[in-house]
Enzyme design. Structure first.
Site, mmCIF file in Angstrom:
data_model
loop_
_atom_site.group_PDB
_atom_site.id
_atom_site.type_symbol
_atom_site.label_atom_id
_atom_site.label_comp_id
_atom_site.label_asym_id
_atom_site.label_seq_id
_atom_site.Cartn_x
_atom_site.Cartn_y
_atom_site.Cartn_z
ATOM 1 N N ASP A 181 -50.539 78.463 7.272
ATOM 2 C CA ASP A 181 -49.499 78.762 6.514
ATOM 3 C C ASP A 181 -48.104 77.971 6.977
ATOM 4 O OD1 ASP A 181 -47.223 80.299 5.468
ATOM 5 O OD2 ASP A 181 -48.286 82.141 5.592
ATOM 6 N N HIS A 182 -47.776 77.066 6.252
ATOM 7 C CA HIS A 182 -46.573 76.260 6.783
ATOM 8 C C HIS A 182 -45.439 76.987 6.805
ATOM 9 C CE1 HIS A 182 -44.976 72.561 7.960
ATOM 10 N NE2 HIS A 182 -45.178 71.798 7.045
ATOM 11 N N ARG A 183 -45.299 78.435 6.426
ATOM 12 C CA ARG A 183 -44.156 78.957 6.523
ATOM 13 C C ARG A 183 -44.110 79.628 8.054
ATOM 14 N NH1 ARG A 183 -45.161 83.493 2.199
ATOM 15 N NH2 ARG A 183 -47.293 83.151 3.309
#
Ligand code: CAO
Length: 253
Positions: free
Chosen positions: A226-228
């Site tokens: 999850d790039h967040r």
């Protein structure tokens, strides 16, 4: 209300709907219902794919030493040992070294909950669809204990399914296609987890090391994250760490 004053709509509502096609106009067709598990899993996979900004990082682990050790231990204990329980131990060590991967985002996306336990989910392919039993406290279990629990849970998942309690509470999931094939894929994150580790088939390859041609047994790793929460450099370090653990089986037992 004019067109300009209309409230904004969520972006999926702006997309054209899927076409309802009568395929029988092109040739014979048989229609079958999706299983209950497929319907449930499909809905969650769709939500996760659309709502989580996924990136997949690929790497390879050298598993010559692990392979030799796995066969030796399997013979000593008289049990079947695939690479998977060793991978679970490597993943636990990586989660300890990189706590951001053992985390969940709060629903409002403003806080990260860092978990202090190590429960690993494993995707199991069944006739009724995909099930993900969770093996609890993998940090406190031996490779043999994990192998036995995985065999028991996957057999039960295939014969009669699993209660939701046995598929809850995972910190991170492993999806292994290693017994089937492939060189890489993009696993979908099993929310509220923030990463998932995909594995495909290990293969022997010739490599050039210091000008010498050597044979290496390589296990492909595909980490979706999850790039967040996780950035690319973290993911690359995480995969390298897992690969280094797998290269030295003494770190796993
Ligand atoms: N590379 C090469 N060989 C591998 C391997 C790998 N990465 N992983 C397993 N193998 C070998 C095993 O060593 C075993 O070999 P032997 O038969 O010679 O002992 C053989 O493949 C079969 O392994 P297995 O499938 O019985 O056991 P496992 O521990 O590897 O996996 C399970 C267990 C439950 C994960 C697996 O059976 C399964 O269901 N995999 C599919 C998961 C899936 O569908 N993922 C996709 C999810 S997204 O749709």
């Amino acid at each position: 209300m004019t067109a300009v004053e209309k409230p904004p709509v969520a972006w999926p509502a702006n997309l054209p709907s899927m076409p309802a096609v009568d395929f029988s106009q092109f040739g014979p067709v048989e229609t079958v219902d999706l299983s209950r598990y497929q319907l449930l899993t499909g809905a969650f996979l769709g939500r996760n794919w659309v709502q989580i900004p996924h990136v997949t990082h690929h790497d390879e682990a050298e598993i010559d030493a692990l392979d030799a050790y796995r066969r030796q231990l399997s013979q000593e204990l008289g049990i079947k040992l695939t690479p998977l329980p060793f991978l679970i131990k490597a993943l636990v060590n990586a989660l300890k070294a990189f706590p951001k991967f053992n985390a969940s985002l709060s629903v409002d996306g403003k806080r990260l909950m860092l978990k202090q336990y190590f429960h690993i989910g494993v995707a199991v392919d069944t006739d009724n669809g995909l099930l993900v039993p969770v093996i609890q406290d993998c940090d406190r279990k031996s490779v043999a204990e994990i192998a036995a629990e995985l065999a028991e849970k996957s057999a039960r998942a295939r014969s009669k399914g699993l209660p939701i309690t046995e598929m809850s509470g995972g910190c991170m999931t492993i999806s292994s296609l290693g017994s089937i094939g492939g060189t890489a894929f993009t696993p979908i994150i099993n929310a509220p987890e923030v990463a998932i580790l995909g594995v495909t088939k290990a293969a022997e390859r010739l490599a050039l090391v210091d000008g010498q041609v050597v044979l290496k047994h390589l296990l492909p790793l595909s980490l979706s994250y999850d790039h967040r929460v996780i950035n690319g450099a973290d993911a690359a370090r995480f995969c390298r760490f897992v690969a280094e653990q797998l290269a030295d089986p003494t770190l796993l037992v």
